[in-house]
Structure formats: C-alpha cells, structure tokens
Design an enzyme around this catalytic site. Structure first.
Site, PDB file in Angstrom:
ATOM      1  N   TYR A 141       0.812  -1.215   0.000  1.00 27.65           N
ATOM      2  CA  TYR A 141       0.000   0.000   0.000  1.00 27.65           C
ATOM      3  C   TYR A 141       0.849   1.270   0.000  1.00 27.65           C
ATOM      4  O   TYR A 141       0.364   2.317  -0.403  1.00 27.65           O
ATOM      5  CB  TYR A 141      -0.927   0.018   1.225  1.00 27.65           C
ATOM      6  CG  TYR A 141      -2.173  -0.818   1.087  1.00 27.65           C
ATOM      7  CD1 TYR A 141      -2.097  -2.188   0.894  1.00 27.65           C
ATOM      8  CD2 TYR A 141      -3.433  -0.234   1.160  1.00 27.65           C
ATOM      9  CE1 TYR A 141      -3.244  -2.951   0.782  1.00 27.65           C
ATOM     10  CE2 TYR A 141      -4.585  -0.995   1.054  1.00 27.65           C
ATOM     11  CZ  TYR A 141      -4.483  -2.354   0.860  1.00 27.65           C
ATOM     12  OH  TYR A 141      -5.624  -3.107   0.746  1.00 27.65           O
ATOM     13  N   LYS A 191       4.090 -15.315   2.707  1.00 34.53           N
ATOM     14  CA  LYS A 191       4.333 -16.055   1.468  1.00 34.53           C
ATOM     15  C   LYS A 191       5.841 -16.222   1.351  1.00 34.53           C
ATOM     16  O   LYS A 191       6.496 -15.775   0.397  1.00 34.53           O
ATOM     17  CB  LYS A 191       3.736 -15.279   0.275  1.00 34.53           C
ATOM     18  CG  LYS A 191       3.766 -16.025  -1.044  1.00 34.53           C
ATOM     19  CD  LYS A 191       2.788 -17.190  -1.133  1.00 34.53           C
ATOM     20  CE  LYS A 191       2.945 -17.919  -2.441  1.00 34.53           C
ATOM     21  NZ  LYS A 191       2.169 -19.185  -2.492  1.00 34.53           N
ATOM     22  N   ASP A 223      -1.788 -18.642   0.950  1.00 31.17           N
ATOM     23  CA  ASP A 223      -2.752 -19.411   0.139  1.00 31.17           C
ATOM     24  C   ASP A 223      -3.376 -20.532   0.968  1.00 31.17           C
ATOM     25  O   ASP A 223      -4.589 -20.755   0.939  1.00 31.17           O
ATOM     26  CB  ASP A 223      -2.118 -19.928  -1.167  1.00 31.17           C
ATOM     27  CG  ASP A 223      -0.750 -20.574  -0.988  1.00 31.17           C
ATOM     28  OD1 ASP A 223      -0.210 -20.518   0.142  1.00 31.17           O
ATOM     29  OD2 ASP A 223      -0.227 -21.137  -1.962  1.00 31.17           O
ATOM     30  N   ASP A 247      -5.949  -7.558   4.189  1.00 29.09           N
ATOM     31  CA  ASP A 247      -7.097  -6.969   3.490  1.00 29.09           C
ATOM     32  C   ASP A 247      -7.941  -8.082   2.882  1.00 29.09           C
ATOM     33  O   ASP A 247      -9.160  -8.137   3.059  1.00 29.09           O
ATOM     34  CB  ASP A 247      -6.595  -6.010   2.399  1.00 29.09           C
ATOM     35  CG  ASP A 247      -7.730  -5.373   1.630  1.00 29.09           C
ATOM     36  OD1 ASP A 247      -8.712  -4.953   2.269  1.00 29.09           O
ATOM     37  OD2 ASP A 247      -7.648  -5.308   0.392  1.00 29.09           O
ATOM     38  N   ASP A 251     -11.801  -9.900   4.372  1.00 28.80           N
ATOM     39  CA  ASP A 251     -13.081  -9.990   3.640  1.00 28.80           C
ATOM     40  C   ASP A 251     -13.544 -11.445   3.582  1.00 28.80           C
ATOM     41  O   ASP A 251     -14.731 -11.744   3.739  1.00 28.80           O
ATOM     42  CB  ASP A 251     -12.947  -9.447   2.205  1.00 28.80           C
ATOM     43  CG  ASP A 251     -13.190  -7.948   2.120  1.00 28.80           C
ATOM     44  OD1 ASP A 251     -13.010  -7.256   3.144  1.00 28.80           O
ATOM     45  OD2 ASP A 251     -13.556  -7.464   1.033  1.00 28.80           O
TER      46      ASP A 251
HETATM   47  C1  IPM Z   1     -10.211  -1.969   4.020  1.00 28.33           C
HETATM   48  C2  IPM Z   1     -10.564  -1.394   2.667  1.00 28.33           C
HETATM   49  C3  IPM Z   1      -9.491  -0.396   2.271  1.00 28.33           C
HETATM   50  C4  IPM Z   1      -8.180  -1.145   2.194  1.00 28.33           C
HETATM   51  C5  IPM Z   1      -9.825   0.334   0.964  1.00 28.33           C
HETATM   52  C6  IPM Z   1     -11.117   1.097   1.045  1.00 28.33           C
HETATM   53  C7  IPM Z   1      -8.712   1.235   0.528  1.00 28.33           C
HETATM   54  O1  IPM Z   1     -10.728  -2.411   1.744  1.00 28.33           O
HETATM   55  O2  IPM Z   1     -10.101  -1.195   4.989  1.00 28.33           O
HETATM   56  O3  IPM Z   1     -10.059  -3.181   4.118  1.00 28.33           O
HETATM   57  O4  IPM Z   1      -7.867  -1.753   1.150  1.00 28.33           O
HETATM   58  O5  IPM Z   1      -7.437  -1.116   3.172  1.00 28.33           O
HETATM   59 MG    MG Z   2     -10.588  -4.357   2.539  1.00 22.81          MG
END
Ligand code: IPM
Ligand code: MG
Length: 358
Positions: A141, A191, A223, A247, A251
């Site tokens: 990032y 990784k 993975d 990240d 999710d």
């Molecule tokens: C998160 C989001 C952010 C990230 C985006 C909105 C930039 O997906 O906080 O997980 O990738 O960190």
């Molecule tokens: Mg995210």
C-alpha cells in the site's frame, strides 16, 4: 469521562451507519454519565467534491486532536475511474499514515443467532472466534516506487512490497499481546516460499515468538491460510499478517460471520488512540435507502469504548445489546433470509440503543 470523538462519515452508506454509531455513543453517554463531544469533518469522495482533496487539512487536524475517530466508508463509482489522479482511498491512506495507525484489529465472531446466516455449514462456523491483526501502514500500500512506468514496450506499472524489521516487530507484538488475553495462539501468515519481504517477516516473527513462550505460535502460507479459513476456521485465534494479505483474508473471514455488515475494526497506534470503522465499504448500490446494516459500526463503537476509553463495562453493554437484538430475531436486509422480514438501519440502531438503556 470526557472524550472528543471526530466523525468521518464519508461516502455511500457511511453517513447512515455512522449516524447509528453516534446514536449508540449518545445512549452510552447518558446511561453511564460520560461526556462525548463530536466533531464531524469531510473525508473521501465527498471531500473531493467539496474541497478537491480526499482529506482536507482541517479534517486531518480534527483527527489529530481527537481521542478517537469513527469512520464510515469512503469511495464510490463516481470516483473509481482508474485514470483519476485524485481518489477517495488516498484520504484513508493519508489518515492511516499520518496518524501511524499501524495495527488494524479485525475480530470475527459468529453470533449464535447468526450461525445459519453464513453460506458455510453451521458446524463449521459456530466455533469461530478469531482476530485478524493486519499491518496497516506498510507493504504494497505504501512501498515506493509505486505507479505507472510506461516504456518502449508499452504500458507498465509497479508496486513495491517493502517492510522493515521494526514495522514487522511492532505489529507482531500487538498480535502476541492480544493472544495473551485470548486463547494464546498466534498464526503468522506470509508467502515466505516466494517473497523476500515474507522471509524477513517470518524471521522476525520467530524472534518475537521467543519473547512469548506462553503463546503457541505457527506460521502458514497465505494461500493455505485462505483455504483453512473455510475448512477449519474454528482453529484460529489471532492471525497476524501484512497489509494486503490482511485486506484479502479479512473480507474472506467476514463471510464466516454471515455478512460484511457484522465486522468492526480498530486501527491503532502505540497507546490508546485509534480509528474505528466497519470493515465494509461504501456500498453505493444500497446507499440512501436506509437498509444498510449498522451493526459493524456499532460494534466498532464498542471497540472504541473498550480500547481507546478503557470503558470495558460500556463496551460489553453494547456487545450484549447487539447479541440480544439478534437473538430476538431482528435482521437487516443483508442478514435476512429470502422472504424473511427485515428492519431498517435506523430501526436496528434504535433496538440496540433500547437494550443498552435497560
Ligand atoms: C479496508 C478497505 C481499504 C483497504 C480500501 C477502502 C482502501 O478495503 O479497509 O479493508 O484496502 O485497506
Ligand atoms: Mg478491505
């Protein structure tokens, strides 16, 4: 106690869910005799629209002066042109970097009433109680160089995955400290079979684990981790990992809880200061309809109360209220089964507030 809270509602459903977070903070303020002062500022797409920049100086200043920050979400289709130079997410990156919010804590808990809400089998998800500790101010990032490098062969672009041992060490210490308050197990995800940064990560992780002989330690490749999160998610306690792996895995892990709308997060620096936000995005497809799930934001408020303000009874009261409302069968649209009735964003906030008052 007195506390200054800066609000960054942001874009899409952000303002709708932050309003419910504030409702809960005001309820806690009244019931437990605290004084919370709120300052609302612009961030994200709305700040680009009004000020031409995703994090105006006065917004950053308001965040620096706060005891804690509550953020909704940033981004949306109006600002997602890949060719645009100014993007809402840059505001979030600047905030994370300027405030040195390096430790992102993302707990994944499956409420008993929601064990059926996941697309995975109930037996698999009902034992889940894990926390992802994601490094938030380094890695892909932020590494330089980053950007377009078009050349004679055509279009090209680069991102850089760079970590220092100090960055890795401080993140892992947060993970181990947290594990000590929980089931005493850390899984470090990397990784290392391919990436040099991951091999450094693993090296440092082993050193830090030696400082915590009472905490069980394992490292696993990212993975494989993504596979185990679906196969045996109940085995994880604290998962520590670098920025982009965290990240993606968070999710994925949110689906264990049934909905992205259930997952809170805290982004912390050294000390008690923190930024709290739901892990979900701005959900432009449902924005403005009053149907977003505010529970991730409300649970983020609970984290703020506990971590930044040291108000553990208040934090527990909020969590308990959420659990009770879910157990009573109330669902927002994201959690309702087809044909099942659902309540609005504001109604869900009211239900939780009512239970806190009792
Ligand atoms: C998160 C989001 C952010 C990230 C985006 C909105 C930039 O997906 O906080 O997980 O990738 O960190
Ligand atoms: Mg995210």
């Amino acid at each position: 106690m007195r506390a200054n809270i800066t609000l960054l509602p942001g874009d899409g459903i952000g303002p709708e869910v932050v309003a419910e977070g504030v409702k809960i903070l005001k309820t806690v303020e009244e019931k437990f005799n605290h004084t919370f002062a709120f300052t609302e500022v612009l961030a994200g797409g709305i700040a680009i629209k009004k000020n031409g920049t995703p994090l105006p100086d006065e917004s950053l200043a308001a965040c620096q002066q706060a005891d804690a920050i509550l953020l909704g979400a940033v981004g949306g289709p109006q600002w997602s042109d890949p060719k645009a130079n100014v993007r809402p997410e840059q505001g979030l990156m600047k905030l994370r970097k300027e405030l040195d919010l390096f430790a992102n804590i993302r707990p994944v808990r499956v409420y008993p009433a929601l064990a059926n809400a996941s697309t995975l089998k109930k037996e698999v998800v009902e034992k889940v109680d894990l926390v992802i500790v994601r490094e938030l101010t380094g890695g892909l990032y932020f590494g330089q160089p980053q950007g377009r490098q078009d050349n004679a062969q055509g279009r090209a672009a680069v991102d850089t995955l760079y970590y220092t041992e100090a960055e890795i060490r401080r993140l892992l210490r947060v993970a181990f400290d947290l594990a000590r308050q929980r089931r005493k197990k850390v899984t470090s995800v990397d990784k290392a079979n391919i990436l040099a940064s991951s091999r450094l990560w693993r090296e440092v992780a082993h050193e830090v684990s030696a400082e915590y002989p009472d905490v069980e330690y394992e490292d696993i490749l990212v993975d494989a981790c993504s596979m185990y999160l679906i196969r045996t998610p109940g085995k994880f306690d604290v998962i520590a990992t670098e920025n982009i792996f965290g990240d993606i895995l968070s999710d994925e892990a949110s689906m264990l809880a049934g909905s992205m709308g259930m997952l809170p997060s805290a982004s912390l620096t050294e000390g008690r200061f923190g930024l709290y936000e739901p892990i979900h995005g701005s959900a432009p497809d449902i924005a403005g309809q009053g149907i977003a799930n505010p529970l991730a934001t409300i649970l983020s408020v609970a984290m703020m109360l506990g971590i930044s303000f040291g108000l553990s009874a208040e934090a527990e009261a909020v969590e308990k209220a959420v659990e009770t409302v879910l157990a009573a069968g109330y669902r927002t649209a994201d959690l309702a089964k087809p044909g099942e009735a659902s309540v609005s964003t504001a109604a869900m906030g009211d239900l939780v507030a009512d239970h806190i008052k009792r």
